[in-house]
Design an enzyme around this catalytic site. Sequence first.
Site, mmCIF file in Angstrom:
data_model
loop_
_atom_site.group_PDB
_atom_site.id
_atom_site.type_symbol
_atom_site.label_atom_id
_atom_site.label_comp_id
_atom_site.label_asym_id
_atom_site.label_seq_id
_atom_site.Cartn_x
_atom_site.Cartn_y
_atom_site.Cartn_z
ATOM 1 N N LEU A 238 40.812 16.405 21.480
ATOM 2 C CA LEU A 238 41.996 15.537 21.510
ATOM 3 C C LEU A 238 42.961 16.074 22.569
ATOM 4 C CD1 LEU A 238 42.502 15.145 17.670
ATOM 5 C CD2 LEU A 238 41.875 13.339 19.285
ATOM 6 N N PRO A 239 43.893 15.235 23.029
ATOM 7 C CA PRO A 239 44.892 15.727 23.989
ATOM 8 C C PRO A 239 45.682 16.903 23.395
ATOM 9 C CG PRO A 239 44.930 13.328 23.904
ATOM 10 C CD PRO A 239 44.009 13.779 22.801
ATOM 11 N N ARG B 254 42.125 9.299 36.913
ATOM 12 C CA ARG B 254 42.797 8.115 36.331
ATOM 13 C C ARG B 254 44.148 7.915 37.010
ATOM 14 N NH1 ARG B 254 47.012 8.768 33.114
ATOM 15 N NH2 ARG B 254 46.102 10.488 31.952
ATOM 16 N N ASN C 174 52.252 22.541 22.185
ATOM 17 C CA ASN C 174 51.431 22.074 23.308
ATOM 18 C C ASN C 174 51.915 20.725 23.808
ATOM 19 O OD1 ASN C 174 49.986 24.311 22.821
ATOM 20 N ND2 ASN C 174 48.144 23.289 22.085
ATOM 21 N N ARG D 202 47.821 50.607 43.065
ATOM 22 C CA ARG D 202 46.958 51.648 43.637
ATOM 23 C C ARG D 202 47.535 53.014 43.269
ATOM 24 N NH1 ARG D 202 46.032 50.544 49.935
ATOM 25 N NH2 ARG D 202 44.916 52.541 49.919
ATOM 26 N N HIS D 203 46.737 54.037 43.452
ATOM 27 C CA HIS D 203 47.206 55.425 43.290
ATOM 28 C C HIS D 203 48.275 55.705 44.346
ATOM 29 C CE1 HIS D 203 44.963 55.978 46.960
ATOM 30 N NE2 HIS D 203 44.013 55.276 46.374
ATOM 31 N N ASN E 214 44.253 59.195 52.661
ATOM 32 C CA ASN E 214 45.016 58.069 53.208
ATOM 33 C C ASN E 214 45.814 58.535 54.415
ATOM 34 O OD1 ASN E 214 45.828 56.824 49.903
ATOM 35 N ND2 ASN E 214 44.153 56.241 51.210
ATOM 36 N N ARG F 43 42.889 61.010 42.498
ATOM 37 C CA ARG F 43 44.111 60.418 43.031
ATOM 38 C C ARG F 43 44.726 59.399 42.058
ATOM 39 N NH1 ARG F 43 39.825 59.019 46.358
ATOM 40 N NH2 ARG F 43 39.420 56.830 46.878
ATOM 41 N N GLU G 115 36.702 53.703 43.305
ATOM 42 C CA GLU G 115 36.770 52.938 44.573
ATOM 43 C C GLU G 115 35.373 52.574 45.062
ATOM 44 O OE1 GLU G 115 39.241 51.387 47.641
ATOM 45 O OE2 GLU G 115 37.893 50.885 46.030
ATOM 46 N N TYR H 69 37.547 54.916 60.025
ATOM 47 C CA TYR H 69 36.928 53.701 60.557
ATOM 48 C C TYR H 69 36.526 53.910 62.023
ATOM 49 C CZ TYR H 69 38.685 51.457 56.334
ATOM 50 O OH TYR H 69 38.956 51.125 55.021
ATOM 51 N N GLU I 122 29.775 46.899 62.954
ATOM 52 C CA GLU I 122 29.733 45.477 63.317
ATOM 53 C C GLU I 122 29.301 44.624 62.131
ATOM 54 O OE1 GLU I 122 31.783 45.426 66.212
ATOM 55 O OE2 GLU I 122 30.823 43.513 65.740
ATOM 56 N N LYS J 290 32.267 41.301 55.430
ATOM 57 C CA LYS J 290 32.757 42.439 54.624
ATOM 58 C C LYS J 290 32.495 42.238 53.144
ATOM 59 C CE LYS J 290 36.957 45.269 54.313
ATOM 60 N NZ LYS J 290 38.398 45.329 54.609
ATOM 61 N N TYR K 103 31.340 44.715 48.438
ATOM 62 C CA TYR K 103 32.383 44.147 47.557
ATOM 63 C C TYR K 103 31.755 43.365 46.419
ATOM 64 C CZ TYR K 103 36.769 45.415 49.820
ATOM 65 O OH TYR K 103 37.864 46.128 50.271
ATOM 66 N N HIS L 195 42.166 51.431 42.951
ATOM 67 C CA HIS L 195 41.994 51.617 44.393
ATOM 68 C C HIS L 195 42.061 50.283 45.143
ATOM 69 C CE1 HIS L 195 40.585 55.738 43.580
ATOM 70 N NE2 HIS L 195 40.068 55.208 42.499
HETATM 71 N N1 LIG Z 1 42.178 26.900 22.476
HETATM 72 C C1 LIG Z 1 43.427 26.378 22.419
HETATM 73 N N2 LIG Z 1 43.919 25.883 21.272
HETATM 74 C C2 LIG Z 1 45.171 25.359 21.229
HETATM 75 N N3 LIG Z 1 46.015 25.303 22.268
HETATM 76 C C3 LIG Z 1 45.582 25.801 23.425
HETATM 77 C C4 LIG Z 1 44.271 26.348 23.576
HETATM 78 N N4 LIG Z 1 44.122 26.733 24.858
HETATM 79 C C5 LIG Z 1 45.282 26.463 25.477
HETATM 80 N N5 LIG Z 1 46.169 25.905 24.629
HETATM 81 C C6 LIG Z 1 47.559 25.480 24.890
HETATM 82 O O1 LIG Z 1 47.603 24.054 25.016
HETATM 83 C C7 LIG Z 1 48.538 23.716 26.061
HETATM 84 C C8 LIG Z 1 48.190 22.368 26.667
HETATM 85 O O2 LIG Z 1 46.854 22.460 26.976
HETATM 86 P P1 LIG Z 1 46.095 21.444 27.945
HETATM 87 O O3 LIG Z 1 44.990 22.250 28.511
HETATM 88 O O4 LIG Z 1 47.030 20.771 28.870
HETATM 89 O O5 LIG Z 1 45.596 20.397 26.868
HETATM 90 P P2 LIG Z 1 44.529 19.232 27.070
HETATM 91 O O6 LIG Z 1 43.892 19.448 28.395
HETATM 92 O O7 LIG Z 1 43.578 19.448 25.918
HETATM 93 O O8 LIG Z 1 45.310 17.994 26.938
HETATM 94 C C9 LIG Z 1 48.407 24.842 27.045
HETATM 95 O O9 LIG Z 1 49.646 25.070 27.703
HETATM 96 C C10 LIG Z 1 48.060 26.030 26.198
HETATM 97 O O10 LIG Z 1 49.226 26.783 25.889
HETATM 98 O O1 LIG Z 2 37.285 47.745 52.041
HETATM 99 P P1 LIG Z 2 38.296 48.467 52.844
HETATM 100 O O2 LIG Z 2 39.271 47.572 53.538
HETATM 101 O O3 LIG Z 2 37.660 49.482 53.760
HETATM 102 O O4 LIG Z 2 39.158 49.281 51.771
HETATM 103 C C1 LIG Z 2 38.470 50.197 50.924
HETATM 104 C C2 LIG Z 2 38.955 51.566 51.332
HETATM 105 O O5 LIG Z 2 40.315 51.711 50.915
HETATM 106 C C3 LIG Z 2 40.534 53.088 50.538
HETATM 107 C C4 LIG Z 2 41.664 53.635 51.366
HETATM 108 O O6 LIG Z 2 41.263 53.509 52.699
HETATM 109 O O7 LIG Z 2 40.795 53.086 49.185
HETATM 110 P P2 LIG Z 2 41.863 53.951 48.282
HETATM 111 O O8 LIG Z 2 42.744 52.945 47.631
HETATM 112 O O9 LIG Z 2 41.047 54.676 47.282
HETATM 113 O O10 LIG Z 2 42.617 54.866 49.176
HETATM 114 C C5 LIG Z 2 39.212 53.814 50.786
HETATM 115 O O11 LIG Z 2 38.984 54.844 49.887
HETATM 116 C C6 LIG Z 2 38.234 52.675 50.607
HETATM 117 O O12 LIG Z 2 36.945 52.902 51.173
#
Ligand SMILES: Nc1ncnc2c1ncn2[C@@H]1O[C@H](COP(=O)(O)OP(=O)(O)O)[C@@H](O)[C@H]1O
Ligand SMILES: O=P(O)(O)OC[C@H]1O[C@@](CO)(OP(=O)(O)O)[C@@H](O)[C@@H]1O
Length: 694
Positions: free
Chosen positions: A300-301, A332, A419, A507-508, A514, A559, A580, A591, A603, A609, A620, A646
């Site tokens: 329901l809504p 809609r 809600n 971060r630390h 660094n 760190r 990290e 680098y 490269e 990346k 990543y 990190h």
């Molecule tokens: N599982 C849930 N049960 C009840 N309320 C929820 C739940 N999940 C989120 N809400 C709350 O309902 C509010 C409105 O939700 P919304 O997603 O817009 O409703 P719908 O899409 O069902 O019309 C949200 O701001 C949130 O605070």
């Molecule tokens: O992916 P990039 O941009 O290299 O960033 C990750 C790098 O950042 C660093 C700092 O250069 O993290 P950290 O926050 O631990 O200092 C490196 O330890 C880490 O390899």
Amino acid sequence: MGTSGSKSMERELASMWELSFVVPPDHETLDFKFLLKPKDAETPCIIEEGPTRLLTGGMLEGDVRVALFKLNGDDEVLEFRVFNKADLVSPLELAASWRVYKENLQPSRVRGIPDISINVAPTNATEEGSAATLELDLEHYVVPSPPTAPPNGYAANLAATPASMIQTGALWTNDVLLSDGIQSPSSVSAKLEDCSNDKKNIEAWATDSSKNSGLIESKSVGTFTPLQKLDGQKGLFVDRGVGSPMLPKSASACFLASGFSFGSAKTMPEAAGAVAAAAVADRLHGSKEDRKLAIVLVGLPARGKTFTAVKLTRYLRWLGHETRHFNVGKYRRLKHGANQPADFFRDDNPEGIESRNEVAALAMEDMIDWMHGGGQVGIFDATNSTRKRRYMLMKMAEGNCKIIFLETICTDPNIIERNIRLKIQQSPDYADQPDYEAGLEDFKERLINYEKVYEPVGEGSYIKMIDMVKGQDGQLQVNNISGYLPGRIVFFLVNSHLTPRPILLTRHGESLHNVRGRIGGDTVLSETGELYAKKLANFIEKRLKYEKTATIWTSTLQRTILTASPIVGFPKIQWRALDEINSGVCDGMTYEEIKKNMPEEFESRKKDKLRYRYPRGESYLDVIQRLGPVIIELERQRAPVVVISHQAVLRALYSYFADRPLREVPEIEMPLHTIIEIQMGVLGVEEKRYKLMD
Ligand SMILES: Nc1ncnc2c1ncn2[C@@H]1O[C@H](COP(=O)(O)OP(=O)(O)O)[C@@H](O)[C@H]1O
Ligand SMILES: O=P(O)(O)OC[C@H]1O[C@@](CO)(OP(=O)(O)O)[C@@H](O)[C@@H]1O
């Protein structure tokens, strides 16, 4: 919030007085009364007659009655008309108005209380002042957050834009496209209007303090596979083959569970571990249908369907699955306008039924087309409240994707009422409705129309979330669910809740590596880093002063552990998963040294990346995979968490909360000595940044 304080109204015009302030959209009820403050300070203020006024969600509860003041021993009655309206302010306007407010704060005294002193309930006040002054104290560290679409934008409008309508050039007036405002703190202002004839008219109403309330064009935010983005940059890919299954010749037909398509067999390693292994299994054994998944919301809504749809979309995208949210309400509105009365939703209104099924089918067609184009998980957000509608969707899905129904059920009338009120404030359906009460009435009538024909889910594969708001006492029912991805979805939903609480990411402090520009390693802090650790401890002591409990998470590298050491009063947990990114053979290098001694590696990382993996190290994507359990635990926690980690790890964690596309993760700015506060609440995710030092 039990407030005791006063705000003085400024004379806007000869006949008007204004009171304007900013509240978060989900602020707790403020109770207040209007006062008349005579010119001479000796004469006591006059309090308006009648019950205390209640402000909820930026709106005055009940009828907004006139303000009556009895003067001269009841011989004279002064009447003021009161208007009140809440409007959106964008984060940028908010920051600007905060600066103006601080520059112009003129402490004055009404009834012996300094103005603008909205104190939390006295029990919370401390000798050095209230949480409000504490807030002011921390505020001077605040820096603007990056201008991304605020995570708590009006959820339905961050959903996919109807492809079909764009192609046909359907009317897209800016106000419709842009009327889907971004939910951000509301500015509330009220004025008083004197109704008596012989007095000057002092009108009370709200200003729209932000005509351009930071509306950001709603656009579909798909995460394109990096290859699609890199088409023009086919680069030198050092294929280590680790974690990426050997692909058949026609690689383009293969979509891994990670949602990435392969342009050619010789490609970078994809997400390692469970995701890749499951993808191979699904591809080898699953039917084509199984590789594509439609999560069809039912409910329901105002039961949180859209809220849940957005949250689930964010999580699956973050795991690397090509996921998109399709909101039928948005279709809609774009096809039939945003002001449909409750009658439009009656079950005995054939035009309404026809129109609603038409846009539902349109959205489903778009979703299936999108899947054929590479999409993997479609979140189909509508009430889908009858078996007939759900049958139509199942027929359309045959041969294209598997459907899992996700029904949100709420039996708590208070939550439903809350809600509904949030809905009236947020939904574009009521953006042009000036009368809040009329909007409320209409929405409740719409609700009744749906309730009359609502048929709970009982067919096919389904998940029922019943009273899951608080993350406790609710229940989750599962039927006919299998497979890697559905299993992860169930696990995510079971661990989610709506209890508002902050998550602080930082971060630390600066490390010796660094300072020298060296990556990885396990060095101690520099003097600057040690100073940050002290400032961080002081900040956390203040920021979490009123929290019953909280936890401090660090990595296992010194760190972060040293950065956490000055913090007292909260348990500390070391996570290996927060270490990290492992730079493998490049660990400890700069680098420049990598560029000079290992130009191919340099490269290759520069080219991609996100998926580049250091020799005997990580990419990543690998970091994201190992942070899965951390995200689940952060979702599950109901108390604040401080994560000290990190650069690469925090980029990955932040991208989840900010719903940033995977391809952006490795470039997200993650400066030292800055705290990012993520507020997870009923309105979604909001962000605030504090820079403690340069
Ligand atoms: N599982 C849930 N049960 C009840 N309320 C929820 C739940 N999940 C989120 N809400 C709350 O309902 C509010 C409105 O939700 P919304 O997603 O817009 O409703 P719908 O899409 O069902 O019309 C949200 O701001 C949130 O605070
Ligand atoms: O992916 P990039 O941009 O290299 O960033 C990750 C790098 O950042 C660093 C700092 O250069 O993290 P950290 O926050 O631990 O200092 C490196 O330890 C880490 O390899």
